[in-house]
Design a protein around this motif. Structure first.
Motif, PDB file in Angstrom:
ATOM      1  N   GLU A  58       1.011  -1.264  -0.014  1.00  0.00           N
ATOM      2  CA  GLU A  58       0.101  -0.015   0.083  1.00  0.00           C
ATOM      3  C   GLU A  58       0.935   1.221   0.048  1.00  0.00           C
ATOM      4  N   LEU A  59       1.818   1.099   0.660  1.00  0.00           N
ATOM      5  CA  LEU A  59       2.637   2.150   1.022  1.00  0.00           C
ATOM      6  C   LEU A  59       3.400   2.715  -0.484  1.00  0.00           C
ATOM      7  N   PHE A  60       3.715   1.555  -0.934  1.00  0.00           N
ATOM      8  CA  PHE A  60       4.641   1.756  -2.381  1.00  0.00           C
ATOM      9  C   PHE A  60       3.665   2.345  -3.724  1.00  0.00           C
ATOM     10  N   LYS A  61       2.316   1.834  -3.579  1.00  0.00           N
ATOM     11  CA  LYS A  61       1.734   2.432  -4.855  1.00  0.00           C
ATOM     12  C   LYS A  61       1.387   3.907  -4.774  1.00  0.00           C
ATOM     13  N   GLY A  62       1.671   4.502  -3.738  1.00  0.00           N
ATOM     14  CA  GLY A  62       1.266   6.032  -3.925  1.00  0.00           C
ATOM     15  C   GLY A  62       0.151   6.583  -3.197  1.00  0.00           C
ATOM     16  N   ASN A  63      -0.775   5.890  -3.012  1.00  0.00           N
ATOM     17  CA  ASN A  63      -1.966   6.190  -2.459  1.00  0.00           C
ATOM     18  C   ASN A  63      -2.540   4.963  -1.526  1.00  0.00           C
ATOM     19  N   PRO A  64      -1.860   5.025  -0.542  1.00  0.00           N
ATOM     20  CA  PRO A  64      -2.292   4.045   0.474  1.00  0.00           C
ATOM     21  C   PRO A  64      -3.852   4.202   1.145  1.00  0.00           C
ATOM     22  N   ASP A  65      -4.277   3.013   1.461  1.00  0.00           N
ATOM     23  CA  ASP A  65      -5.860   3.039   1.905  1.00  0.00           C
ATOM     24  C   ASP A  65      -5.503   3.058   3.299  1.00  0.00           C
ATOM     25  N   LEU A  69      -5.495  -0.103   6.677  1.00  0.00           N
ATOM     26  CA  LEU A  69      -4.567  -0.245   7.925  1.00  0.00           C
ATOM     27  C   LEU A  69      -5.333  -0.351   9.161  1.00  0.00           C
ATOM     28  N   HIS A  70      -6.306   0.513   9.374  1.00  0.00           N
ATOM     29  CA  HIS A  70      -7.187   0.520  10.457  1.00  0.00           C
ATOM     30  C   HIS A  70      -8.036  -0.928  10.585  1.00  0.00           C
ATOM     31  N   SER A  71      -8.330  -1.522   9.385  1.00  0.00           N
ATOM     32  CA  SER A  71      -8.894  -2.814   9.584  1.00  0.00           C
ATOM     33  C   SER A  71      -8.169  -3.854   9.863  1.00  0.00           C
ATOM     34  N   ALA A 523      -2.764  19.088   1.315  1.00  0.00           N
ATOM     35  CA  ALA A 523      -3.997  19.488   2.175  1.00  0.00           C
ATOM     36  C   ALA A 523      -5.209  18.923   1.744  1.00  0.00           C
ATOM     37  N   PHE A 524      -5.394  18.627   0.447  1.00  0.00           N
ATOM     38  CA  PHE A 524      -6.551  17.904  -0.212  1.00  0.00           C
ATOM     39  C   PHE A 524      -6.531  16.643  -0.099  1.00  0.00           C
ATOM     40  N   ASN A 525      -5.496  15.914   0.466  1.00  0.00           N
ATOM     41  CA  ASN A 525      -5.550  14.465   0.619  1.00  0.00           C
ATOM     42  C   ASN A 525      -6.595  14.199   1.672  1.00  0.00           C
ATOM     43  N   THR A 526      -7.057  12.924   1.614  1.00  0.00           N
ATOM     44  CA  THR A 526      -8.033  12.318   2.670  1.00  0.00           C
ATOM     45  C   THR A 526      -7.570  11.734   3.824  1.00  0.00           C
ATOM     46  N   ALA A 527      -8.010  11.659   4.763  1.00  0.00           N
ATOM     47  CA  ALA A 527      -7.695  11.152   6.166  1.00  0.00           C
ATOM     48  C   ALA A 527      -8.656  10.162   6.910  1.00  0.00           C
ATOM     49  N   PRO A 528      -8.636   8.970   7.496  1.00  0.00           N
ATOM     50  CA  PRO A 528      -9.378   8.298   7.829  1.00  0.00           C
ATOM     51  C   PRO A 528      -9.864   8.684   9.351  1.00  0.00           C
ATOM     52  N   VAL A 529      -9.237   9.784   9.971  1.00  0.00           N
ATOM     53  CA  VAL A 529      -9.802  10.373  11.107  1.00  0.00           C
ATOM     54  C   VAL A 529      -9.903  11.831  11.005  1.00  0.00           C
ATOM     55  N   SER A 530     -10.241  12.383  12.216  1.00  0.00           N
ATOM     56  CA  SER A 530     -10.403  13.968  12.448  1.00  0.00           C
ATOM     57  C   SER A 530      -9.341  14.065  13.456  1.00  0.00           C
ATOM     58  N   LYS A 587      -1.524   3.638  13.820  1.00  0.00           N
ATOM     59  CA  LYS A 587      -2.419   2.567  14.002  1.00  0.00           C
ATOM     60  C   LYS A 587      -2.424   2.259  15.667  1.00  0.00           C
ATOM     61  N   PHE A 588      -1.220   2.183  16.505  1.00  0.00           N
ATOM     62  CA  PHE A 588      -1.074   2.028  17.541  1.00  0.00           C
ATOM     63  C   PHE A 588      -1.803   2.961  18.326  1.00  0.00           C
ATOM     64  N   TYR A 589      -1.705   4.093  18.082  1.00  0.00           N
ATOM     65  CA  TYR A 589      -2.646   5.273  18.951  1.00  0.00           C
ATOM     66  C   TYR A 589      -3.953   5.125  18.578  1.00  0.00           C
ATOM     67  N   GLU A 590      -4.626   4.581  17.453  1.00  0.00           N
ATOM     68  CA  GLU A 590      -5.771   4.406  17.441  1.00  0.00           C
ATOM     69  C   GLU A 590      -6.398   3.031  18.220  1.00  0.00           C
ATOM     70  N   ASP A 591      -5.618   1.864  17.959  1.00  0.00           N
ATOM     71  CA  ASP A 591      -5.799   0.728  18.605  1.00  0.00           C
ATOM     72  C   ASP A 591      -5.840   1.066  20.083  1.00  0.00           C
ATOM     73  N   ASN A 592      -5.374   1.987  20.625  1.00  0.00           N
ATOM     74  CA  ASN A 592      -5.235   2.053  22.279  1.00  0.00           C
ATOM     75  C   ASN A 592      -6.152   3.094  22.352  1.00  0.00           C
ATOM     76  N   GLY A 593      -7.160   3.544  21.860  1.00  0.00           N
ATOM     77  CA  GLY A 593      -8.124   4.385  22.340  1.00  0.00           C
ATOM     78  C   GLY A 593      -7.965   5.817  21.907  1.00  0.00           C
ATOM     79  N   ARG A 594      -7.026   6.064  21.184  1.00  0.00           N
ATOM     80  CA  ARG A 594      -6.747   7.880  21.072  1.00  0.00           C
ATOM     81  C   ARG A 594      -6.576   8.470  22.140  1.00  0.00           C
ATOM     82  N   GLN A 595      -5.632   7.995  23.023  1.00  0.00           N
ATOM     83  CA  GLN A 595      -5.727   8.622  24.384  1.00  0.00           C
ATOM     84  C   GLN A 595      -4.832  10.006  24.327  1.00  0.00           C
TER      85      GLN A 595
END
Length: 770
Positions: A58-65, A69-71, A523-530, A587-595
């Motif tokens: 995913e990282l190598f293709k230039g547009n990681p999903d 990662l979160h799944s 700036a116009f890239n998408t992100a899976p979180v806020s 991912k670690f930050y998300e998996d641990n509840g975004r503390q």
């Protein structure tokens, strides 16, 4: 306008009509491609094809999903594995006296050996059907990490049978008869395994091993059977001095065509009892003053039956592929576990020492120079734990991600080197005086061990990460290589034609995408979180696009020369690696509840990763031989310059403040660190001194206030100040007792070991007068 329309029609015909496209476009490119593609030896091809592509793709293709990662499932221990941690592992830790093991006995105590074997520490990866524990990769990693914070020698002893070796090779490739013969006795400790690969003439270039086996007939158990006559000379073999079964890698030749018409069969792996006639276990090594068993083995004209080949005779010549596939999994568990243990131990003990040790009337953790190093320790430890969990988790998904595990091995062991150097710098004389009180010394000695084994780090960075990643992770390159290697040229050209059109579209998309993202700073890239971390996802997507573009241009311009331009390819490998490190942290930050309390560590880790990506790109552009292409790439990816910077000072201060007090965050970040229950244990002493000083801060402020007001004398021993404060009724008797106890713990914690001459003589250390 008419000319433009004609041009577009011509291009549409050329690219849209397959026969025309193949003759005018594909065939000339195919001819050039075959000429410039990197020539691959058989061992290189097998290494390239081994293992799986995972998040690295995913990282190598230039547009990681990022949703992918979160799944991925969060790697966690099962109740059975946690019970083993709480019982057997904790019992083992209480049995270990690392100073005595290393400096006095040079070996684990007999009762420790017996406990390790009896409780299945050597059988963590062996299936339950054969008497093993059948633990997950994350459990294996967690157990080794926890033990390593107490004793590197014990951790390595346990780590090796659960990494590359007879057990793993048998599980993946062994015949059922071989599994039934060996796995139960390996599981219960009756047999102790070692695996012999490295020799005096072959280290990183395992394909050049001179150890030789000749297919021939010989006598075994009183009968003439078809077998192999072996000669080998191996070194650096962990557990060899005590092994009862030897896994051996050698080159197999069949000059008399007894197995077929191929004389040079290739690298083969066999399993040999060490009491078999001719097998010699040689002298023991002494690796970096550590006490784990490591030594040599050799044999001359040793005859073994053919069915001792792991997997049976049909696996003759398939040893290199077997080793590469198993090695990638071991790289993702064992060495990252040791590196993470360094981080957990150094973070917990150094943060305590920063509070306990005082200079100029202040804890040294208050000085910004110390905070800079302490923040590096804490920030890198957060990255280490994130990478450890994510990488082991990939293996628990039944994957063997060869590029990811190479990234983990190289960067995690290098991070541990930085961490330990900083810990030594902060501890100063407290760290360099070896003795029972020193909790860092043996870990410091163990770092080069992790850095050099399973492929020295120079090899891993310069040849494996990008060299393998560019081919395996790229969406089209490996398929194009296979098409070019097709002996049916017409069929290969047809395959290449379809791939080429997709590759051109991929390259054009990355070219314009990189420029757009450079102009807009992602700036116009998408992100899976806020929230705050959303910006990090956007920047990592932007850098992924830059990597894909740079990789394509590098392979196009340099072709086969790229694998010899190791400094260039290593820098692109660094970009890929830092993208992976940052992904693991998020991912670690998300998996641990975004503390919220984790944010300073996340900021430090991601900002450092982006800075390292920028530095790697800068070095790549500066040294790329085609200056026009180098400047073009720099302009496309960074039209306004590389703006990434090291983490801000405030981030470092925030990390130090978080680690300078007992609490949930500090416990969670260092949860693998062994801390003794008593003051007799060096880690327990430092922790108790730290807690006592923290709890006594209100009283210390009361004393300092009295000194400022002239009620108490300044610059005198603390015990005198306590007595004066008690006499002046500034503190109560119970408060004085608390402060006195704290002061005793503080002084004991910062003190170092010293020895009588006769004590050192007993350890083999003599003075010049002896």
């Amino acid at each position: 306008m008419v000319f433009l329309i004609i041009l577009l029609v011509v291009l549409a015909i050329i690219f849209g009509v397959p026969d025309i496209r193949r003759n005018l476009i594909t065939k000339p490119i195919f001819t050039v491609f075959k000429r410039i593609l990197p020539p691959l030896s058989d061992t290189e091809r097998e290494a390239m094809e081994a293992g799986d592509v995972w998040w690295d793709g995913e990282l190598f293709k230039g547009n990681p999903d990022w949703k992918t990662l979160h799944s991925y499932p969060k790697a966690e221990l099962t109740p059975t594995e946690q019970a083993f941690m709480d019982n057997q592992v904790e019992t083992l830790l209480a049995m270990l006296d690392d100073y005595k093991i290393v400096q006095e006995d040079r070996d684990l105590p007999t009762e420790v050996w017996d406990f390790i074997k009896r409780e299945g520490f050597f059988a963590m990866i062996i299936p339950r059907a054969y008497g093993g524990r059948e633990f997950s990769a994350i459990a294996n990693s967690t157990i080794v990490s926890r033990i390593a914070t107490r004793s590197i020698s014990a951790a390595v002893t346990i780590m090796v049978p659960n990494s590359l070796g007879p057990g793993e090779l048998l599980m993946h490739y062994g015949t059922e008869e071989q599994k039934q013969r060996w796995l139960p006795t390996l599981a219960d400790g009756t047999d102790v395994p070692c695996f012999a690969l490295t020799g005096p003439e072959a280290g990183s270039d395992a394909g050049a091993i001179p150890d030789l086996g000749i297919v021939c007939k010989g006598e075994y158990n009183g009968e003439q059977v078809l077998g192999i006559r072996l000669n080998w000379d191996k070194r650096y073999i962990t557990l060899a001095p005590i092994a009862t079964v030897l896994g051996l890698a050698f080159k197999l030749h069949d000059p008399d065509a007894l197995l077929g018409d191929k004389s040079d069969i290739g690298i083969t792996c066999a399993l040999i009892p060490t009491d078999h006639p001719g097998v010699e276990i040689g002298d023991r090594h002494f690796p970096m003053n550590l006490a784990f068993m490591n030594g040599t083995t050799y044999g001359k004209d040793v005859f073994i039956p053919l069915d001792w080949i792991i997997g049976g005779p049909e696996y003759a010549g398939r040893g290199w592929r077997m080793l590469v596939e198993c090695l990638s999994a071991g790289r993702g568990i064992s060495l990252p576990a040791l590196a993470t243990a360094t981080g957990h131990l150094a973070t917990r003990m150094t943060s305590a020492y920063c509070f306990v040790r005082q200079q100029f009337g202040l804890s040294i953790g208050k000085f910004e120079g110390v905070q800079e190093a302490m923040a590096r320790i804490g920030g890198l430890t957060y990255s280490l734990e994130a990478m450890r969990v994510m990488t082991a988790g990939s293996i628990d998904m039944n994957l063997s991600p060869s590029v990811v595990t190479a990234i983990a091995k190289y960067h995690m062991t290098e991070m541990s080197r930085v961490i330990m150097n900083d810990a030594f710098d902060i501890h100063a004389g407290r760290a360099i005086q070896l003795g029972p009180k020193n909790y860092l010394g043996h870990g410091y000695m163990g770092i080069p061990v992790a850095i050099t084994v399973e492929g020295a780090n120079i090899l891993t960075r310069n040849l494996m990460i990008f060299g393998q990643g560019a081919t395996r992770c790229h969406p089209y390159v490996l398929a194009e290589l296979e098409a070019a290697a097709n002996p049916d040229e017409a069929q290969g050209l047809k395959q290449f034609d379809g791939l080429l059109i997709k590759h051109i579209g991929f390259a054009l998309g990355n070219t314009f995408g990189a420029l757009w993202q450079g102009l807009t700073a992602g700036a116009f890239n998408t992100a899976p979180v806020s929230g705050e971390t959303a910006a990090y996802y956007k920047q990592l997507s932007r850098m992924s696009r830059g990597l894909a573009l740079s990789a394509d241009f590098s392979m196009l311009i340099l072709g086969g020369e790229l694998k010899r331009r190791e400094m260039l390819s290593a820098r692109l490998g660094d970009v890929l690696s830092q993208l992976y490190i940052a992904s693991a942290v998020l991912k670690f930050y998300e998996d641990n509840g975004r503390q919220q309390c984790d944010l300073p560590f996340v900021r430090y880790s991601i900002q450092l990763a982006l800075f390292e990506i920028g530095r790697a790109f800068d070095g790549f552009f500066a040294n790329f031989p085609n200056r026009f292409v180098a400047n073009l790439l720099r302009t496309l990816i960074f039209p306004f310059g590389i703006g990434y910077k090291m983490p801000e000072d405030q981030v470092a201060i925030d990390i130090c403040n978080a680690l300078s007090k007992p609490g949930v965050l500090r416990d969670r970040l260092t949860h693998l660190c062994y801390v003794g229950d008593t003051e007799q244990d060096p880690t327990g002493l430092m922790e108790q001194a730290f807690v006592a000083m923290y709890q006594a801060q209100p009283l210390m402020k009361k004393l300092h206030q009295a000194q400022r007001e002239g009620q108490l004398a300044r610059k005198q021993p603390l015990e005198d100040t306590i007595e004066q404060a008690l006499a002046a009724n500034i503190i109560t008797a119970s408060e004085a007792e608390q402060l006195q106890k704290m002061n005793v713990l503080r002084f004991d914690a910062i003190s170092v070991d010293s020895f009588k001459a006769e004590q050192l003589a007993a350890l083999g250390i003599h003075s010049k007068n002896d």
